[in-house]
Motif scaffolding. Structure first.
Motif, PDB file in Angstrom:
ATOM      1  N   SER A 119      -7.694 106.917  76.614  1.00 20.92           N
ATOM      2  CA  SER A 119      -7.491 105.898  75.594  1.00 20.92           C
ATOM      3  C   SER A 119      -6.337 104.972  75.957  1.00 20.92           C
ATOM      4  O   SER A 119      -6.447 103.741  75.853  1.00 20.92           O
ATOM      5  CB  SER A 119      -7.220 106.552  74.235  1.00 20.92           C
ATOM      6  OG  SER A 119      -6.953 105.586  73.254  1.00 20.92           O
ATOM      7  N   ALA A 120      -5.215 105.544  76.396  1.00 25.07           N
ATOM      8  CA  ALA A 120      -4.050 104.724  76.756  1.00 25.07           C
ATOM      9  C   ALA A 120      -4.359 103.808  77.940  1.00 25.07           C
ATOM     10  O   ALA A 120      -3.930 102.643  77.971  1.00 25.07           O
ATOM     11  CB  ALA A 120      -2.857 105.617  77.077  1.00 25.07           C
ATOM     12  N   ASP A 121      -5.105 104.326  78.905  1.00 27.34           N
ATOM     13  CA  ASP A 121      -5.497 103.495  80.045  1.00 27.34           C
ATOM     14  C   ASP A 121      -6.375 102.337  79.585  1.00 27.34           C
ATOM     15  O   ASP A 121      -6.255 101.206  80.101  1.00 27.34           O
ATOM     16  CB  ASP A 121      -6.250 104.326  81.085  1.00 27.34           C
ATOM     17  CG  ASP A 121      -5.333 105.259  81.871  1.00 27.34           C
ATOM     18  OD1 ASP A 121      -4.093 105.087  81.784  1.00 27.34           O
ATOM     19  OD2 ASP A 121      -5.854 106.168  82.562  1.00 27.34           O
ATOM     20  N   LEU A 122      -7.245 102.597  78.610  1.00 31.11           N
ATOM     21  CA  LEU A 122      -8.108 101.534  78.095  1.00 31.11           C
ATOM     22  C   LEU A 122      -7.287 100.470  77.367  1.00 31.11           C
ATOM     23  O   LEU A 122      -7.548  99.274  77.509  1.00 31.11           O
ATOM     24  CB  LEU A 122      -9.167 102.118  77.161  1.00 31.11           C
ATOM     25  CG  LEU A 122     -10.170 101.114  76.572  1.00 31.11           C
ATOM     26  CD1 LEU A 122     -10.962 100.430  77.689  1.00 31.11           C
ATOM     27  CD2 LEU A 122     -11.116 101.811  75.593  1.00 31.11           C
ATOM     28  N   VAL A 123      -6.278 100.899  76.605  1.00 32.85           N
ATOM     29  CA  VAL A 123      -5.396  99.941  75.933  1.00 32.85           C
ATOM     30  C   VAL A 123      -4.735  99.031  76.960  1.00 32.85           C
ATOM     31  O   VAL A 123      -4.702  97.798  76.793  1.00 32.85           O
ATOM     32  CB  VAL A 123      -4.317 100.672  75.110  1.00 32.85           C
ATOM     33  CG1 VAL A 123      -3.292  99.667  74.556  1.00 32.85           C
ATOM     34  CG2 VAL A 123      -4.944 101.446  73.966  1.00 32.85           C
ATOM     35  N   GLN A 124      -4.219  99.607  78.020  1.00 33.77           N
ATOM     36  CA  GLN A 124      -3.565  98.802  79.055  1.00 33.77           C
ATOM     37  C   GLN A 124      -4.538  97.839  79.730  1.00 33.77           C
ATOM     38  O   GLN A 124      -4.201  96.683  80.006  1.00 33.77           O
ATOM     39  CB  GLN A 124      -2.914  99.721  80.091  1.00 33.77           C
ATOM     40  CG  GLN A 124      -1.730 100.502  79.560  1.00 33.77           C
ATOM     41  CD  GLN A 124      -0.975 101.220  80.668  1.00 33.77           C
ATOM     42  OE1 GLN A 124      -0.991 100.806  81.819  1.00 33.77           O
ATOM     43  NE2 GLN A 124      -0.296 102.297  80.321  1.00 33.77           N
ATOM     44  N   GLN A 125      -5.753  98.312  79.971  1.00 34.45           N
ATOM     45  CA  GLN A 125      -6.755  97.461  80.604  1.00 34.45           C
ATOM     46  C   GLN A 125      -7.112  96.285  79.687  1.00 34.45           C
ATOM     47  O   GLN A 125      -7.218  95.135  80.142  1.00 34.45           O
ATOM     48  CB  GLN A 125      -8.003  98.280  80.932  1.00 34.45           C
ATOM     49  CG  GLN A 125      -9.054  97.499  81.726  1.00 34.45           C
ATOM     50  CD  GLN A 125     -10.257  98.362  82.070  1.00 34.45           C
ATOM     51  OE1 GLN A 125     -10.293  99.560  81.792  1.00 34.45           O
ATOM     52  NE2 GLN A 125     -11.269  97.742  82.672  1.00 34.45           N
ATOM     53  N   VAL A 145       3.054  94.627  75.250  1.00 27.93           N
ATOM     54  CA  VAL A 145       2.288  95.784  74.793  1.00 27.93           C
ATOM     55  C   VAL A 145       2.681  97.003  75.612  1.00 27.93           C
ATOM     56  O   VAL A 145       2.746  96.938  76.839  1.00 27.93           O
ATOM     57  CB  VAL A 145       0.769  95.549  74.931  1.00 27.93           C
ATOM     58  CG1 VAL A 145      -0.009  96.813  74.562  1.00 27.93           C
ATOM     59  CG2 VAL A 145       0.324  94.375  74.067  1.00 27.93           C
ATOM     60  N   ALA A 146       2.944  98.111  74.920  1.00 28.66           N
ATOM     61  CA  ALA A 146       3.233  99.385  75.599  1.00 28.66           C
ATOM     62  C   ALA A 146       2.321 100.467  75.055  1.00 28.66           C
ATOM     63  O   ALA A 146       2.180 100.620  73.836  1.00 28.66           O
ATOM     64  CB  ALA A 146       4.687  99.785  75.407  1.00 28.66           C
ATOM     65  N   ALA A 174      -6.682  90.632  78.252  1.00 29.85           N
ATOM     66  CA  ALA A 174      -6.572  89.708  77.116  1.00 29.85           C
ATOM     67  C   ALA A 174      -5.320  88.847  77.188  1.00 29.85           C
ATOM     68  O   ALA A 174      -5.341  87.671  76.810  1.00 29.85           O
ATOM     69  CB  ALA A 174      -6.591  90.495  75.800  1.00 29.85           C
ATOM     70  N   PHE A 175      -4.208  89.429  77.676  1.00 32.90           N
ATOM     71  CA  PHE A 175      -2.917  88.738  77.585  1.00 32.90           C
ATOM     72  C   PHE A 175      -2.218  88.542  78.920  1.00 32.90           C
ATOM     73  O   PHE A 175      -1.186  87.874  78.992  1.00 32.90           O
ATOM     74  CB  PHE A 175      -1.977  89.507  76.642  1.00 32.90           C
ATOM     75  CG  PHE A 175      -2.626  89.979  75.375  1.00 32.90           C
ATOM     76  CD1 PHE A 175      -3.205  89.075  74.492  1.00 32.90           C
ATOM     77  CD2 PHE A 175      -2.673  91.328  75.058  1.00 32.90           C
ATOM     78  CE1 PHE A 175      -3.810  89.502  73.327  1.00 32.90           C
ATOM     79  CE2 PHE A 175      -3.282  91.770  73.895  1.00 32.90           C
ATOM     80  CZ  PHE A 175      -3.857  90.862  73.022  1.00 32.90           C
ATOM     81  N   GLY A 176      -2.746  89.140  79.979  1.00 29.35           N
ATOM     82  CA  GLY A 176      -2.136  89.000  81.295  1.00 29.35           C
ATOM     83  C   GLY A 176      -1.308  90.204  81.690  1.00 29.35           C
ATOM     84  O   GLY A 176      -0.823  90.959  80.844  1.00 29.35           O
ATOM     85  N   GLU A 177      -1.146  90.377  82.987  1.00 30.05           N
ATOM     86  CA  GLU A 177      -0.396  91.505  83.535  1.00 30.05           C
ATOM     87  C   GLU A 177       1.026  91.566  82.990  1.00 30.05           C
ATOM     88  O   GLU A 177       1.594  92.643  82.777  1.00 30.05           O
ATOM     89  CB  GLU A 177      -0.354  91.403  85.058  1.00 30.05           C
ATOM     90  CG  GLU A 177       0.334  92.561  85.760  1.00 30.05           C
ATOM     91  CD  GLU A 177      -0.438  93.864  85.640  1.00 30.05           C
ATOM     92  OE1 GLU A 177       0.196  94.914  85.424  1.00 30.05           O
ATOM     93  OE2 GLU A 177      -1.679  93.824  85.742  1.00 30.05           O
TER      94      GLU A 177
END
Length: 391
Positions: free
Chosen positions: A306-312, A174-175, A317-320
């Motif tokens: 918003s982008a920071d929330l996507v990354q969090q 995810v990016a 959900a999927f791991g670092e």
């Protein structure tokens, strides 16, 4: 932040999601022709108990009202296919329509958002606010999002989030970086006029072929010599039609191309310089020039929050290891029209897998996706909505 019921629902409905994607892939519809696709989406949302309405002519907007008061978050997927002949001859779900193909992943986007809607419906009573589902036509011609906005798709929305499957990145990554993501995408058309005549008597003519050739060569110096090197920009000539016959000096030349950049001032500057270069190049040879500049999509600029929330969300959900940095692309994406209205962001979900031959470029006849990526995309849609509304 992560809702386990949502995660479980995505996994449980994964096979259905894949079957929906394969159905849509085999039945592609071009921009503004998505009648069967939009009807399927409308019916699916209605069966889930989600209030849905159609927009003109082929869009769908669904509204899931949570059991508690709160904000409204919008999730967007595009539905249209491309005028591309599918070259994946061995697929059981190969396109049934000659010259039409889902060569960019919009079939996956639609299927993932339907799966997300189903998962969110399963926790409806616990949702503090509303989730709006935007199924958009005509992204490939960069006019669908604007039409959806004009028909109220993001009216009353507090945040908007979109996803694009990305074959250039590994499956399940995810990016979503804050700032520039996709460039603005404009079209220019230049008509150059000279004076035709016999190929053996050039002194009595003004050769539009020479004007056009000189203009194309000069054009690149707009970027290389008039723009700050730290401001990314691309000017590309994709089409040039000159002359009518081998022994006739051309009177007319038609040139078409595209301009890509991220900065509004740079965009304005290039538009102005195209006019200057065309007129002055033509004048050197005694000809004339007319320039038409058509503004397409805006640049997609992800909001930091918003982008920071996507990354969090992706991290939890999927791991670092799922998070990666994707540099901005000069590709265009009309998701920008939603971001002109409300805050939000646009993420890329990797679907490239060399073992499954899914690393072909978007818009290629052999484009396909690793369907394992769809669980990632569907859950990211749903978990983002949950996280935004519950944060």
């Amino acid at each position: 932040m992560i809702n386990q019921t949502i995660k479980n629902a995505i996994k449980e409905n994964s096979n259905e999601m894949i079957q929906i994607r394969r159905k849509l892939h085999s039945e592609p519809e071009l921009s503004w022709e998505e009648y069967q696709t939009s009807q399927f989406v409308f019916d699916y949302l209605t069966e889930l108990g989600i209030e849905a309405r159609k927009t003109e002519p082929t869009g769908v907007v669904g509204e899931l009202k949570g059991g508690k008061a709160g904000k409204t978050v919008a999730l967007r997927a595009d539905m249209d296919a491309l005028s591309v002949e599918e070259l994946n001859a061995d697929l059981s779900y190969k396109s049934k329509e000659l010259g039409k193909m889902h060569a960019c992943g919009h079939d996956a986007h639609t299927s993932m958002l339907l799966a997300a809607a189903k998962a969110l419906a399963s926790v409806k009573d616990d949702i503090p606010g509303n989730v709006r589902f935007i199924f958009q036509p005509a992204e490939e011609v960069a006019t669908g999002a604007k039409a959806m906005v004009e028909q109220g798709a993001v009216a009353g929305v507090d945040d908007v989030f979109g996803i694009h499957i990305w074959s250039q990145s590994p499956t399940k990554t995810v990016a979503c970086n804050p700032g520039a993501s996709f460039a603005s995408a404009d079209i220019f058309k230049v008509h150059l006029k000279g004076q035709g005549g016999h190929g053996a008597i050039p002194e009595a003519c003004i050769d539009a072929a020479v004007i056009a050739s000189s203009f194309v060569m000069n054009l690149q110096s707009i970027v290389s010599r008039t723009i700050d090197p730290q401001q990314a920009a691309v000017v590309t000539v994709g089409k040039m039609v000159v002359g009518t016959r081998f022994n006739i000096i051309a009177e007319n030349a038609e040139i078409e191309g595209t301009v890509r950049c991220f900065d509004p001032a740079t965009r304005d500057h290039i538009e102005q310089q195209l006019q200057v270069y065309a007129e002055n190049t033509a004048a050197i040879y005694g000809g004339t020039a007319e320039v038409e500049y058509i503004r397409g999509t805006q640049a997609v600029i992800n909001g930091k929050e918003s982008a920071d929330l996507v990354q969090q969300v992706a991290r939890e959900a999927f791991g670092e290891e799922s998070i990666y940095d994707e540099k901005p692309t000069m590709g265009g994406e009309d998701f920008s029209f939603y971001l002109d209205e409300v805050p939000g962001s646009f993420a890329l979900v990797g679907s490239g897998n060399p073992e499954k031959d899914t690393e072909w470029a978007h818009h290629h006849g052999k484009f396909n996706i690793d369907e394992e990526a769809m669980e990632t995309g569907a859950e990211l849609y749903a978990q983002y909505a949950w996280a935004f509304l519950t944060k």
